[in-house]
Design a protein around this motif. Structure first.
Motif, PDB file in Angstrom:
ATOM      1  N   ILE B  19       0.876  -1.173   0.000  1.00 57.68           N
ATOM      2  CA  ILE B  19       0.000   0.000   0.000  1.00 57.68           C
ATOM      3  C   ILE B  19       0.912   1.221   0.000  1.00 57.68           C
ATOM      4  O   ILE B  19       1.865   1.268   0.797  1.00 57.68           O
ATOM      5  CB  ILE B  19      -0.880   0.029   1.280  1.00 57.68           C
ATOM      6  N   SER B  20       0.636   2.186  -0.856  1.00 57.95           N
ATOM      7  CA  SER B  20       1.574   3.309  -1.019  1.00 57.95           C
ATOM      8  C   SER B  20       1.719   4.156   0.242  1.00 57.95           C
ATOM      9  O   SER B  20       2.759   4.769   0.464  1.00 57.95           O
ATOM     10  CB  SER B  20       1.140   4.193  -2.190  1.00 57.95           C
ATOM     11  N   CYS B  22       1.573   3.010   3.393  1.00 60.01           N
ATOM     12  CA  CYS B  22       1.884   2.194   4.572  1.00 60.01           C
ATOM     13  C   CYS B  22       3.388   2.189   4.875  1.00 60.01           C
ATOM     14  O   CYS B  22       4.182   1.718   4.057  1.00 60.01           O
ATOM     15  CB  CYS B  22       1.386   0.765   4.330  1.00 60.01           C
ATOM     16  N   PRO B  23       3.785   2.704   6.031  1.00 58.78           N
ATOM     17  CA  PRO B  23       5.213   2.730   6.381  1.00 58.78           C
ATOM     18  C   PRO B  23       5.826   1.331   6.481  1.00 58.78           C
ATOM     19  O   PRO B  23       7.013   1.168   6.204  1.00 58.78           O
ATOM     20  CB  PRO B  23       5.247   3.402   7.753  1.00 58.78           C
ATOM     21  N   TRP B  24       5.035   0.334   6.857  1.00 64.28           N
ATOM     22  CA  TRP B  24       5.568  -1.036   6.977  1.00 64.28           C
ATOM     23  C   TRP B  24       5.853  -1.612   5.602  1.00 64.28           C
ATOM     24  O   TRP B  24       6.818  -2.365   5.420  1.00 64.28           O
ATOM     25  CB  TRP B  24       4.611  -1.913   7.780  1.00 64.28           C
ATOM     26  N   ARG B  26       6.707   0.292   3.126  1.00 65.41           N
ATOM     27  CA  ARG B  26       7.895   1.033   2.712  1.00 65.41           C
ATOM     28  C   ARG B  26       9.152   0.433   3.339  1.00 65.41           C
ATOM     29  O   ARG B  26      10.197   0.328   2.701  1.00 65.41           O
ATOM     30  CB  ARG B  26       7.746   2.504   3.133  1.00 65.41           C
ATOM     31  N   LYS B  27       9.037   0.008   4.606  1.00 60.66           N
ATOM     32  CA  LYS B  27      10.177  -0.629   5.270  1.00 60.66           C
ATOM     33  C   LYS B  27      10.539  -1.934   4.564  1.00 60.66           C
ATOM     34  O   LYS B  27      11.712  -2.293   4.473  1.00 60.66           O
ATOM     35  CB  LYS B  27       9.845  -0.931   6.738  1.00 60.66           C
ATOM     36  N   ARG B  65      -6.664 -12.586   4.253  1.00 58.02           N
ATOM     37  CA  ARG B  65      -7.037 -11.383   5.009  1.00 58.02           C
ATOM     38  C   ARG B  65      -6.810 -10.119   4.188  1.00 58.02           C
ATOM     39  O   ARG B  65      -7.146  -9.028   4.647  1.00 58.02           O
ATOM     40  CB  ARG B  65      -6.234 -11.274   6.314  1.00 58.02           C
ATOM     41  N   SER B  67      -4.182  -8.372   3.610  1.00 60.50           N
ATOM     42  CA  SER B  67      -3.437  -7.365   4.362  1.00 60.50           C
ATOM     43  C   SER B  67      -2.066  -7.175   3.717  1.00 60.50           C
ATOM     44  O   SER B  67      -1.620  -8.003   2.921  1.00 60.50           O
ATOM     45  CB  SER B  67      -3.317  -7.799   5.823  1.00 60.50           C
ATOM     46  N   PHE B  68      -1.415  -6.070   4.096  1.00 60.00           N
ATOM     47  CA  PHE B  68      -0.185  -5.683   3.418  1.00 60.00           C
ATOM     48  C   PHE B  68       0.866  -5.244   4.431  1.00 60.00           C
ATOM     49  O   PHE B  68       0.482  -4.750   5.489  1.00 60.00           O
ATOM     50  CB  PHE B  68      -0.502  -4.543   2.447  1.00 60.00           C
ATOM     51  N   PHE B  82       5.663  -6.770   7.936  1.00 57.45           N
ATOM     52  CA  PHE B  82       7.095  -6.518   7.880  1.00 57.45           C
ATOM     53  C   PHE B  82       7.796  -7.363   8.936  1.00 57.45           C
ATOM     54  O   PHE B  82       7.978  -6.952  10.074  1.00 57.45           O
ATOM     55  CB  PHE B  82       7.367  -5.022   8.104  1.00 57.45           C
ATOM     56  N   GLN B  83       8.163  -8.577   8.554  1.00 57.76           N
ATOM     57  CA  GLN B  83       8.872  -9.484   9.461  1.00 57.76           C
ATOM     58  C   GLN B  83      10.330  -9.479   9.036  1.00 57.76           C
ATOM     59  O   GLN B  83      10.766 -10.341   8.269  1.00 57.76           O
ATOM     60  CB  GLN B  83       8.295 -10.899   9.365  1.00 57.76           C
TER      61      GLN B  83
END
Lengths: 165, 96
Positions: B19-20, B22-24, B26-27, B65, B67-68, B82-83
């Motif tokens: 998702i553009s 979403c900081p996670w 981006r990480k 789910r 999710s992103f 972000f794992q």
């Protein structure tokens, strides 16, 4: 993403911080992350007209995304269970580094499940003299003809209320 | 569909759904860039409306789910969220 000025981000961050602390909530102390999230909230307000969760895929239709307008309907449950909300803008007072560095599962039901819930809510047999409305963000309850325009506790808008009784 | 491609060393087929805002996400991109691996990504919130259903089905195959970030490795393994450590570990074991 649309460019949003640093001043606007800072200003909105301070507003959120003040409101959060006043209501017993806490923003993430990781300032870089928090400012990024605040910027994304403002960007979503610009592109969708509402502050949809930065980390979720918004439909662009407010009525379909009411549950993920920040603060989302899932924040409090996630704070209680994981010490942070889904995007980690909000954290609990005792959140550990561990809480904040690991992703948490998505609590939002699937599109089909959400649709079912809406259909189920239609009938409300009740012997009370007034309906009872529940703020889906913070749980505030009130008995009156209609929900308030803004939740007096968490400032969520009228359309975030559900009929409880 | 607007799939972006980032050049790098071959560590298998990497597809990142993001998702553009979403900081996670981006990480996750930053981590893949740091590792120097070749990968593709798509910011699903930026796809045109007529392509939304198609990309939804594609992501749901790996993550019901929706999710992103959702990172799919070699069309068989999926890492959701972000794992950092897990991504590092899985990619370390991939061919150079």
């Amino acid at each position: 993403m649309t460019e949003i000025s640093r001043e606007k981000i800072q200003e909105y961050y301070h507003k959120l911080l003040t409101e959060a602390e006043k209501a017993g909530y806490h923003l993430n102390p990781d300032l870089d992350l928090t400012l990024e999230l605040v910027k994304s909230l403002l960007a979503n307000e610009e592109r969708y007209g509402y502050q949809s969760c930065p980390c979720r895929w918004a439909s662009g239709l407010r009525e379909e995304d009411l549950d993920i307008i920040c603060p989302c309907d899932y924040r409090d449950a996630d704070l209680a269970e994981y010490g942070r909300c889904y995007c980690a803008l909000y954290v609990s007072a005792n959140a550990t580094k561990e809480n904040l560095s690991r992703p948490i599962p998505e609590r939002r039901p699937s599109k089909e499940e959400r649709k079912k819930k809406t259909e189920k809510e239609i009938s409300h047999p009740s012997s009370l003299s007034l309906p009872v409305w529940r703020c889906q963000v913070c749980g505030y309850l009130c008995a009156r003809k209609e929900p308030p325009d803004v939740c007096p506790i968490c400032k969520a808008s009228k359309d975030r209320f559900e009929r409880f009784f | 569909m607007d799939i972006k491609h980032v050049e790098g060393r071959n560590a298998g087929k990497l597809m990142l759904y993001a998702i553009s805002t979403c900081p996670w996400c981006r990480k996750t991109k930053a981590l893949l860039n740091e590792l120097g691996v070749e990968y593709s990504y798509i910011d699903v919130d930026l796809v045109p409306e007529e392509e939304e259903d198609k990309i939804t089905r594609e992501v749901e195959r790996w993550n019901d789910r929706l999710s992103f970030p959702t990172l799919v490795i070699d069309d068989e393994e999926v890492i959701i969220g972000f794992q950092e450590e897990r991504i590092r570990q899985v990619l370390k074991g991939k061919k150079q």
